[in-house]
Motif scaffolding. Structure first.
Motif, PDB file in Angstrom:
ATOM      1  N   GLU A 204     -11.468  34.576  88.339  1.00 29.74           N
ATOM      2  CA  GLU A 204     -11.109  35.877  87.736  1.00 29.74           C
ATOM      3  C   GLU A 204     -11.059  35.778  86.218  1.00 29.74           C
ATOM      4  OE1 GLU A 204      -7.444  36.830  89.618  1.00 29.74           O
ATOM      5  OE2 GLU A 204      -8.394  37.562  91.477  1.00 29.74           O
ATOM      6  N   GLU A 205     -10.537  34.658  85.727  1.00 25.86           N
ATOM      7  CA  GLU A 205     -10.488  34.469  84.264  1.00 25.86           C
ATOM      8  C   GLU A 205     -11.898  34.451  83.668  1.00 25.86           C
ATOM      9  OE1 GLU A 205      -8.872  31.212  80.953  1.00 25.86           O
ATOM     10  OE2 GLU A 205      -8.818  30.762  83.099  1.00 25.86           O
ATOM     11  N   SER A 206     -12.809  33.722  84.326  1.00 25.58           N
ATOM     12  CA  SER A 206     -14.181  33.678  83.817  1.00 25.58           C
ATOM     13  C   SER A 206     -14.827  35.051  83.886  1.00 25.58           C
ATOM     14  CB  SER A 206     -14.995  32.666  84.626  1.00 25.58           C
ATOM     15  OG  SER A 206     -15.097  33.063  85.983  1.00 25.58           O
ATOM     16  N   GLN A 207     -14.476  35.841  84.917  1.00 21.63           N
ATOM     17  CA  GLN A 207     -15.014  37.191  85.030  1.00 21.63           C
ATOM     18  C   GLN A 207     -14.479  38.071  83.899  1.00 21.63           C
ATOM     19  OE1 GLN A 207     -14.477  38.856  88.903  1.00 21.63           O
ATOM     20  NE2 GLN A 207     -15.758  40.624  88.516  1.00 21.63           N
ATOM     21  N   GLU A 208     -13.203  37.909  83.563  1.00 19.06           N
ATOM     22  CA  GLU A 208     -12.622  38.661  82.442  1.00 19.06           C
ATOM     23  C   GLU A 208     -13.293  38.270  81.124  1.00 19.06           C
ATOM     24  OE1 GLU A 208      -8.466  37.968  82.476  1.00 19.06           O
ATOM     25  OE2 GLU A 208      -8.079  39.142  84.303  1.00 19.06           O
TER      26      GLU A 208
ATOM     27  N   GLN B  90     -17.406  31.225  90.820  1.00 25.46           N
ATOM     28  CA  GLN B  90     -17.475  32.108  91.989  1.00 25.46           C
ATOM     29  C   GLN B  90     -18.031  31.363  93.201  1.00 25.46           C
ATOM     30  OE1 GLN B  90     -19.747  35.459  90.528  1.00 25.46           O
ATOM     31  NE2 GLN B  90     -17.915  36.601  89.956  1.00 25.46           N
ATOM     32  N   ARG B  91     -19.011  30.488  92.952  1.00 25.08           N
ATOM     33  CA  ARG B  91     -19.531  29.687  94.058  1.00 25.08           C
ATOM     34  C   ARG B  91     -18.450  28.744  94.588  1.00 25.08           C
ATOM     35  NH1 ARG B  91     -24.177  29.580  90.755  1.00 25.08           N
ATOM     36  NH2 ARG B  91     -23.566  27.569  89.874  1.00 25.08           N
ATOM     37  N   GLU B  92     -17.690  28.136  93.653  1.00 23.98           N
ATOM     38  CA  GLU B  92     -16.605  27.254  94.076  1.00 23.98           C
ATOM     39  C   GLU B  92     -15.568  28.034  94.881  1.00 23.98           C
ATOM     40  OE1 GLU B  92     -15.162  25.682  90.449  1.00 23.98           O
ATOM     41  OE2 GLU B  92     -16.776  24.205  90.202  1.00 23.98           O
TER      42      GLU B  92
ATOM     43  N   GLU C 291     -22.866  31.737  83.360  1.00 26.31           N
ATOM     44  CA  GLU C 291     -23.133  30.539  84.153  1.00 26.31           C
ATOM     45  C   GLU C 291     -21.820  29.946  84.680  1.00 26.31           C
ATOM     46  OE1 GLU C 291     -25.357  27.869  81.783  1.00 26.31           O
ATOM     47  OE2 GLU C 291     -27.142  29.121  81.666  1.00 26.31           O
ATOM     48  N   THR C 292     -20.810  29.892  83.790  1.00 24.59           N
ATOM     49  CA  THR C 292     -19.502  29.388  84.218  1.00 24.59           C
ATOM     50  C   THR C 292     -18.911  30.266  85.314  1.00 24.59           C
ATOM     51  OG1 THR C 292     -19.093  28.498  81.996  1.00 24.59           O
ATOM     52  CG2 THR C 292     -17.185  28.795  83.428  1.00 24.59           C
ATOM     53  N   MET C 293     -19.022  31.597  85.129  1.00 25.02           N
ATOM     54  CA  MET C 293     -18.494  32.529  86.126  1.00 25.02           C
ATOM     55  C   MET C 293     -19.191  32.332  87.474  1.00 25.02           C
ATOM     56  SD  MET C 293     -18.539  36.715  86.099  1.00 25.02           S
ATOM     57  CE  MET C 293     -20.318  36.726  86.378  1.00 25.02           C
ATOM     58  N   GLN C 294     -20.519  32.192  87.454  1.00 22.18           N
ATOM     59  CA  GLN C 294     -21.256  32.000  88.702  1.00 22.18           C
ATOM     60  C   GLN C 294     -20.853  30.696  89.374  1.00 22.18           C
ATOM     61  OE1 GLN C 294     -25.294  32.267  87.376  1.00 22.18           O
ATOM     62  NE2 GLN C 294     -25.237  34.494  87.113  1.00 22.18           N
TER      63      GLN C 294
ATOM     64  N   ALA D  87     -23.112  35.857  70.209  1.00 19.26           N
ATOM     65  CA  ALA D  87     -22.386  36.493  71.313  1.00 19.26           C
ATOM     66  C   ALA D  87     -23.209  36.462  72.603  1.00 19.26           C
ATOM     67  CB  ALA D  87     -22.033  37.932  70.949  1.00 19.26           C
ATOM     68  N   ARG D  88     -24.516  36.691  72.476  1.00 17.27           N
ATOM     69  CA  ARG D  88     -25.371  36.625  73.670  1.00 17.27           C
ATOM     70  C   ARG D  88     -25.396  35.215  74.252  1.00 17.27           C
ATOM     71  NH1 ARG D  88     -30.307  40.264  71.188  1.00 17.27           N
ATOM     72  NH2 ARG D  88     -29.619  42.290  71.999  1.00 17.27           N
ATOM     73  N   SER D  89     -25.442  34.212  73.364  1.00 20.35           N
ATOM     74  CA  SER D  89     -25.424  32.826  73.837  1.00 20.35           C
ATOM     75  C   SER D  89     -24.118  32.526  74.576  1.00 20.35           C
ATOM     76  CB  SER D  89     -25.599  31.872  72.651  1.00 20.35           C
ATOM     77  OG  SER D  89     -25.546  30.526  73.082  1.00 20.35           O
ATOM     78  N   LYS D  90     -22.990  32.962  73.999  1.00 21.24           N
ATOM     79  CA  LYS D  90     -21.702  32.749  74.655  1.00 21.24           C
ATOM     80  C   LYS D  90     -21.644  33.499  75.980  1.00 21.24           C
ATOM     81  CE  LYS D  90     -18.955  31.950  70.460  1.00 21.24           C
ATOM     82  NZ  LYS D  90     -17.838  32.462  69.625  1.00 21.24           N
ATOM     83  N   LEU D  91     -22.212  34.707  75.998  1.00 22.54           N
ATOM     84  CA  LEU D  91     -22.202  35.498  77.233  1.00 22.54           C
ATOM     85  C   LEU D  91     -23.016  34.807  78.327  1.00 22.54           C
ATOM     86  CD1 LEU D  91     -21.496  38.038  78.798  1.00 22.54           C
ATOM     87  CD2 LEU D  91     -23.457  39.182  77.742  1.00 22.54           C
TER      88      LEU D  91
END
Length: 450
Positions: free
Chosen positions: A254-258, A87-89, A81-84, A72-76
């Motif tokens: 927003e999806e990645s943040q969720e 968000q940059r995009e 990273e995906t969320m960041q 779970a930590r690895s997925k988090l």
């Protein structure tokens, strides 16, 4: 008289021995009953086995929880990273949209809205439209504007030269501009335009996609001539394009943040579960130590009770021997008393005294041997209890060593994973600087175009 006294003394001793025999038998029966009734070791062994099984189950649960927590930590981390990145995009795209919007809004400043705000040219036709209409794009469709497009109906419009298509299908514009757009033709090349321009009728014009312009009255503007409205039209098209992309990019961010929120909750839940399982396991291990100590004490108590029973059985055996001996002596003395012989009796008394002395010494040696035997038995029982405790402790230590090795392997794997992520994160500042520089360059380009 001496023989008679001896017989009477033996009878008195026999009564004392029988009384002692009765007390020993009673005490032995009580000890044997207590031994049968107070078997604390068997239920303690069962309880200890149950606790050890619970501990093994908890350790397996703890190990599976650790595995799930690591995953779970690895997925988090990956989700973060995906969320960041998203968000940059989103920030980059939003910045471009805001910049283009501010540029487009700057063109629209004034009391009346220019028709340019309501025009949408197909991609690649911005320059052609701008060259064809020029500053008339800044006119309004409002009647009160100083320069305005108005609706007119004209019949029998002349046709464009053969092979020329109108600009109108490639431009979305207010109805007031339909007449003007229908008389503007589009040619593929400048050479083609020069040839066909000779066929233009009054009110008509030609334009190429790269910006060359011919009017019916002979006006000719080359593609290299300045055209500020073409830049604005391209910026509007770019704004529309980016604005269309923005909802999808925002939704992805927003999806990645969720997803990050969901995975964070999962990690928190697993961490809480791990703490609970670990606390329960520690409590169970403590209970195991307590039960093992109780079992050792119970084994020692049982061994001590067995030693007491053995001592009483030995005392009972001796008392019975004494009773039998006295019975025989009394019977022999009674027979001798019936055939009294003074001389023989004196000799016999002397022999009896000698035998009595030897018997006392033998009894003392026998009692000493019994005491030593009891001591050895107690020491043997204590050693047995201690050996059992050591065996249990050895099994426990072996299990702990196995779990420790497994935990070390997991930690080494986790360390390698974290090291790899750390190296990736150390590369991020450079990537962020490059992205930032790219955004700044884009803004500078847009400002230059403006």
């Amino acid at each position: 008289q001496s023989l008679e006294q001896q017989v009477n003394a033996d009878r008195s001793r026999l009564a004392s021995v029988r009384d002692r025999l009765s007390r020993v038998e009673q005490s032995l029966a009580e000890k044997q009953e207590a031994h049968r009734a107070e078997d604390r070791a068997t239920p303690l062994r069962a309880a200890l086995e149950t606790l050890e099984q619970s501990a093994e189950t908890l350790r397996a649960d703890l190990q599976s929880t650790d595995t799930a927590l690591t995953a779970a930590r690895s997925k988090l981390d990956s989700a973060r990273e995906t969320m960041q990145t998203r968000q940059r995009e989103r920030s980059k795209l939003q910045g471009e949209v805001d910049t283009l919007q501010s540029i487009v809004d700057a063109y629209a400043q004034g009391d009346f809205k220019p028709v340019l705000d309501d025009i949408q040219a197909d991609d690649g036709f911005e320059t052609a439209l701008s060259k064809a209409l020029g500053d008339t794009l800044m006119a309004s469709i409002e009647d009160d504007a100083p320069v305005a497009w108005t609706s007119r109906t004209v019949s029998d419009l002349p046709s464009l030269p053969a092979g020329v298509t109108a600009l109108e299908p490639h431009v979305k514009a207010p109805a007031q501009m339909k007449l003007a757009l229908s008389q503007i033709g589009v040619v593929e090349s400048e050479e083609h335009g020069i040839t066909l321009s000779q066929q233009l009728k009054p009110g008509q014009s030609l334009v190429s996609r790269d910006g060359a312009y011919w009017r019916w009255d002979g006006l000719y503007m080359k593609a290299t001539s300045a055209d500020r409205h073409a830049i604005q039209l391209k910026q509007k098209n770019k704004l529309v394009e980016l604005a269309a992309l923005l909802p999808g990019v925002v939704a992805a961010a927003e999806e990645s943040q969720e997803i990050v929120g969901t995975l964070t909750e999962k990690v928190d839940t697993l961490q809480s579960k791990r703490r609970d399982v670990q606390q329960t396991l520690q409590s169970t291990d403590n209970d195991i130590r307590i039960k093992r100590n109780e079992l050792n004490r119970a084994i020692e108590d049982q061994s001590a009770l067995q030693a007491e029973i053995a001592k009483l059985e030995e005392a009972l055996s001796l008392a019975r021997v004494d009773a039998d001996t006295l019975d025989q002596r009394i019977e022999s003395g009674a027979q001798e008393l019936a055939g009294f012989d003074e001389t023989a009796m004196a000799q016999q008394q002397q022999d009896i005294d000698s035998l009595r002395t030897r018997l006392g010494e033998a009894r003392e040696a026998h009692h000493e041997a019994i005491r030593e035997l009891q001591t050895v038995r107690q020491e043997h029982a204590t050693r047995d209890a201690r050996l059992q405790a050591l065996r249990d402790e050895r099994v426990s230590l072996q299990n702990r060593c196995v779990r420790a090795r497994e935990r070390i392997a997991e930690l080494e794997e986790r360390t390698a994973s974290l090291q790899e992520k750390l190296e990736n994160l150390q590369k991020r500042p450079g990537e962020i600087r490059e992205a930032k520089e790219e955004v700044l360059n884009r803004i500078r380009e847009i400002e230059t175009e403006k």
